[in-house]
Write an enzyme that holds these catalytic residues in place. Sequence first.
Site, PDB file in Angstrom:
ATOM      1  N   SER A 126       0.837  -1.205   0.000  1.00 18.76           N
ATOM      2  CA  SER A 126       0.000   0.000   0.000  1.00 18.76           C
ATOM      3  C   SER A 126       0.865   1.245   0.000  1.00 18.76           C
ATOM      4  O   SER A 126       1.978   1.253   0.547  1.00 18.76           O
ATOM      5  CB  SER A 126      -0.868  -0.023   1.267  1.00 18.76           C
ATOM      6  N   TYR A 153      -1.945  -1.914  11.034  1.00 18.65           N
ATOM      7  CA  TYR A 153      -2.205  -2.364   9.663  1.00 18.65           C
ATOM      8  C   TYR A 153      -1.065  -1.925   8.734  1.00 18.65           C
ATOM      9  O   TYR A 153      -0.493  -2.736   8.003  1.00 18.65           O
ATOM     10  CB  TYR A 153      -3.546  -1.809   9.153  1.00 18.65           C
ATOM     11  N   LYS A 157       2.133  -4.059   6.537  1.00 11.55           N
ATOM     12  CA  LYS A 157       2.548  -3.960   5.121  1.00 11.55           C
ATOM     13  C   LYS A 157       4.058  -3.750   5.046  1.00 11.55           C
ATOM     14  O   LYS A 157       4.750  -4.369   4.233  1.00 11.55           O
ATOM     15  CB  LYS A 157       1.805  -2.812   4.425  1.00 11.55           C
TER      16      LYS A 157
HETATM   17  C1  UD1 Z   1      -7.323   4.228   3.956  1.00  7.36           C
HETATM   18  C2  UD1 Z   1      -6.302   3.774   4.947  1.00  7.36           C
HETATM   19  C3  UD1 Z   1      -5.139   3.145   4.211  1.00  7.36           C
HETATM   20  C4  UD1 Z   1      -5.643   1.976   3.385  1.00  7.36           C
HETATM   21  C5  UD1 Z   1      -6.730   2.463   2.448  1.00  7.36           C
HETATM   22  C6  UD1 Z   1      -7.353   1.275   1.741  1.00  7.36           C
HETATM   23  C7  UD1 Z   1      -6.527   5.330   6.831  1.00  7.36           C
HETATM   24  C8  UD1 Z   1      -5.882   6.419   7.590  1.00  7.36           C
HETATM   25  N1  UD1 Z   1      -5.855   4.895   5.750  1.00  7.36           N
HETATM   26  O1  UD1 Z   1      -6.717   5.199   3.122  1.00  7.36           O
HETATM   27  O2  UD1 Z   1      -4.167   2.707   5.127  1.00  7.36           O
HETATM   28  O3  UD1 Z   1      -4.581   1.406   2.653  1.00  7.36           O
HETATM   29  O4  UD1 Z   1      -7.760   3.132   3.174  1.00  7.36           O
HETATM   30  O5  UD1 Z   1      -8.233   1.705   0.779  1.00  7.36           O
HETATM   31  O6  UD1 Z   1      -7.588   4.871   7.163  1.00  7.36           O
HETATM   32  N2  UD1 Z   1     -13.163  10.585   3.689  1.00  7.36           N
HETATM   33  C9  UD1 Z   1     -14.171  11.463   4.038  1.00  7.36           C
HETATM   34  N3  UD1 Z   1     -15.348  10.942   4.549  1.00  7.36           N
HETATM   35  C10 UD1 Z   1     -15.536   9.601   4.720  1.00  7.36           C
HETATM   36  C11 UD1 Z   1     -14.495   8.712   4.355  1.00  7.36           C
HETATM   37  C12 UD1 Z   1     -13.317   9.251   3.848  1.00  7.36           C
HETATM   38  O7  UD1 Z   1     -14.045  12.672   3.910  1.00  7.36           O
HETATM   39  O8  UD1 Z   1     -16.607   9.200   5.203  1.00  7.36           O
HETATM   40  C13 UD1 Z   1     -11.919  11.130   3.117  1.00  7.36           C
HETATM   41  C14 UD1 Z   1     -10.692  10.853   3.966  1.00  7.36           C
HETATM   42  O9  UD1 Z   1     -10.477  11.866   4.904  1.00  7.36           O
HETATM   43  C15 UD1 Z   1      -9.601  10.795   2.888  1.00  7.36           C
HETATM   44  C16 UD1 Z   1     -10.321  10.305   1.641  1.00  7.36           C
HETATM   45  O10 UD1 Z   1     -11.709  10.492   1.885  1.00  7.36           O
HETATM   46  O11 UD1 Z   1      -9.139  12.096   2.635  1.00  7.36           O
HETATM   47  C17 UD1 Z   1     -10.058   8.846   1.353  1.00  7.36           C
HETATM   48  O12 UD1 Z   1     -10.309   8.102   2.532  1.00  7.36           O
HETATM   49  P1  UD1 Z   1     -10.276   6.516   2.555  1.00  7.36           P
HETATM   50  O13 UD1 Z   1     -11.120   5.979   1.465  1.00  7.36           O
HETATM   51  O14 UD1 Z   1     -10.575   6.073   3.951  1.00  7.36           O
HETATM   52  O15 UD1 Z   1      -8.793   6.145   2.156  1.00  7.36           O
HETATM   53  P2  UD1 Z   1      -7.389   6.575   2.831  1.00  7.36           P
HETATM   54  O16 UD1 Z   1      -7.574   7.314   4.073  1.00  7.36           O
HETATM   55  O17 UD1 Z   1      -6.570   7.217   1.783  1.00  7.36           O
END
Ligand code: UD1
Length: 343
Positions: A126, A153, A157
Amino acid sequence: MARILVTGGTGYIGSHTVVCLMQQGYDVVIVDNLSNSNIEVLDGIEKIVGRRPDFENVNCNDYVNMERVFTQYPDIQAVIHFAASKAVGESVEQPLMYYRNNLGSLVTILELMLVHNVPHIVFSSSCTVYGQPDKAHLPVDETAPIQKALSPYGNTKQINEEIICDTCHANANLHAIILRYFNPIGAHPSALIGELPNGVPNNLLPFVTQTAAGLRDKLRVFGNDYNTPDGSCIRDYIYVVDLAKAHVKAVERMLAGLPTDQVEVFNLGTGRGLSVLEILRTFIKVSGIHIKYEIVGRREGDIEQVWANPKKANEVLGWKADTPIEDVLRSAWNWEKKLRGIE
Ligand code: UD1
């Protein structure tokens, strides 16, 4: 044609990869204990491909039963190892479960690969290994420094990458390709397989599609005060089918004896960063559904912005993630509609 062992093959990225492999003519045996996936995924795969993959309901950590799988399928030529626990929050609460599952399963598989002379492994890593890269390293290429993991997690990795490197170092015949995924989203265009999140989704896309389907009241956007053009976080969202195709390229490369290093690492992303608000706006445009959202505080542990430099994968693997984001978001919405019986 060669047989590929795909661990975690009924999972989200695994199932899309199994489809791509089988469409290229490979035989596949899936090992999955269905801890975070559903046996009906096999029906979806069969409908798309016209053939059913072999399936063994085994925990990859279970040496005795994994040994039986390797013995039963002596034609396995490569392993793609997806099977792992992947919820960041859960890993903070239950670190030992994560270390046991994610480290133990890789160790078991590598041990058995050595015993059974299976010389090729593709490993799901990742972009989380890069943490928040400094500005000089954006977009991130494979030479960017690995930073201390923010969760158990993420740590699994990193440790698994080290386990692979150490094992290859000690065994000249073993080759590995480590794939560092950015943010996989979307579903197969047939809407027969896709992401099946457990409970309330943590990831952005399933939360968006579930909100559009009326399962969630509104999307919470975690922060609009980041140092980005619109204040929301930036990620590199990659279509899961494009990602799946990269695995086929990696397997082909190894079977053809092309790797120049015993362990090769590739970043898999589009090379384009999109903000949370851009994703939301584009989703609303392609689905025609208005989604309620609210800007809330930052989510702990979130990274401000990260996106890939995929040049190495483009040039060396001969692979490119080029599906337009509109099509990707449409595929995610079609899958959600299918799941919920909408339309
Ligand atoms: C997350 C994990 C990462 C993992 C990946 C798998 C964390 C900190 N990181 O990445 O380790 O490999 O998923 O796909 O959890 N967001 C919102 N509202 C929501 C959900 C998300 O605003 O309800 C935003 C988050 O703040 C982020 C973006 O959407 O900026 C993407 O979030 P997410 O899909 O959870 O992925 P990552 O955080 O990049």
